[in-house]
Design a protein around this motif. Structure first.
Motif, short mmCIF file in Angstrom:
data_model
loop_
_atom_site.label_atom_id
_atom_site.label_comp_id
_atom_site.label_asym_id
_atom_site.label_seq_id
_atom_site.Cartn_x
_atom_site.Cartn_y
_atom_site.Cartn_z
N ASP A 49 0.83 -1.20 0.00
CA ASP A 49 0.00 0.00 0.00
C ASP A 49 0.87 1.26 0.00
O ASP A 49 0.59 2.22 -0.73
CB ASP A 49 -0.92 0.01 1.23
CG ASP A 49 -2.01 -1.05 1.16
OD1 ASP A 49 -2.27 -1.56 0.06
OD2 ASP A 49 -2.59 -1.35 2.22
N LYS A 73 2.43 1.87 -3.42
CA LYS A 73 1.45 2.35 -4.40
C LYS A 73 1.06 3.80 -4.13
O LYS A 73 1.03 4.64 -5.04
CB LYS A 73 0.22 1.45 -4.39
CG LYS A 73 -0.85 1.85 -5.39
CD LYS A 73 -2.03 0.88 -5.33
CE LYS A 73 -3.12 1.28 -6.32
NZ LYS A 73 -4.28 0.34 -6.27
N GLU A 74 0.77 4.11 -2.86
CA GLU A 74 0.24 5.43 -2.52
C GLU A 74 1.32 6.51 -2.53
O GLU A 74 1.06 7.66 -2.90
CB GLU A 74 -0.42 5.38 -1.14
CG GLU A 74 -1.66 4.49 -1.11
CD GLU A 74 -2.12 4.19 0.30
OE1 GLU A 74 -1.54 4.78 1.25
OE2 GLU A 74 -3.05 3.37 0.47
N THR A 75 2.54 6.15 -2.15
CA THR A 75 3.60 7.15 -2.02
C THR A 75 4.48 7.24 -3.25
O THR A 75 4.94 8.33 -3.62
CB THR A 75 4.47 6.84 -0.78
OG1 THR A 75 3.63 6.73 0.37
CG2 THR A 75 5.50 7.94 -0.54
#
Length: 243
Positions: free
Chosen positions: A83, A86-88
């Protein structure tokens, strides 16, 4: 309970109750400062990160163009790292192996690209890295140990170091971040456990050349350690070169 089960139970419990404060919200400053000790040239290298959790350090190393392999036994750590990536960083890890008996590895394997490098996440027991089904990655150019040696029980250190030694190619280097402190409240020794220079010499000197790069008093920066009862808390950076 076997040694492997006992080790893994500790990590599963820690992640289940959210005891993951040791993770930073960015790449470790010691890694960014001393990465040239691991990679003196500009070549792409293979880097092993034991007990990696969800560290930003793997993304940092991959962004430098290296092929990074992290190992951890906790599914929650792997999920949160995917996660985070993907997000950062806009990177996605895809499942490429599930550790089934017919598989070529005992690990659940996730892999993806980041910049000009790559990240592979091996979900399973680090101590099995060189004792699996024969296709676990070895011959690494470098190992980055920010919080593994200080986290494991002292009785597991010899086996841990042997796994690292076998995984690393001759001439390969380890960037080791160690801690030195006296006992915490009620005589508790860790984690994180103190690893003195004498400990480092006893564990590594037979197979590695050892150089101390930096020593920093962390008590004024992280006063939580004083509250835990220790009178000093130092972080030491070593580079170890396999003979």
């Amino acid at each position: 309970m076997s040694g492997e089960e006992d080790r893994q139970a500790r990590w599963h419990e820690g992640w289940a109750i959210g005891r993951t404060h040791f993770h930073l919200n960015e790449a470790n400053p010691k890694l960014t400062r001393f990465s040239k000790e691991l990679f003196p040239g500009d070549e792409k290298s293979s880097v092993l990160v034991p007990l990696c959790g969800k560290t930003h350090d793997m993304a940092y190393l991959a962004s430098m163009g290296h092929n990074v392999v992290g190992v951890d036994c906790v599914p929650k750590a792997c999920s949160e790292f995917r996660d985070l990536l993907k997000e950062t960083y806009g990177a996605i890890l895809s499942l490429i192996g599930d550790g089934a008996p017919e598989s070529k590895t005992s690990y659940t394997v996730w892999r993806g690209s980041l910049g000009s490098g790559s990240v592979t996440y091996l979900l399973g027991d680090f101590f099995s890295l060189c004792a699996g089904r024969g296709t676990s990655p070895t011959g690494f150019d470098a190992i980055y140990d920010r919080g593994a040696l200080v986290a494991i029980r002292p009785i597991d250190r010899i086996e841990y170091v042997a796994t690292c030694r076998e995984a690393l190619k001759p001439g390969g280097k380890i960037l080791l971040l160690a801690l030195e402190h006296d006992p915490f409240n009620n005589g508790k020794l860790g984690p994180p456990f103190s690893v003195t220079r004498a400990d480092v010499d006893a564990l590594y000197a037979a197979d590695f050349n050892i150089k101390e790069l930096d020593r920093e008093d962390r008590m004024s920066i992280e006063p939580v350690w004083k509250k835990k009862g220790t009178s000093y808390f130092d972080e030491i950076v070593y580079v170890l070169e396999k003979k």
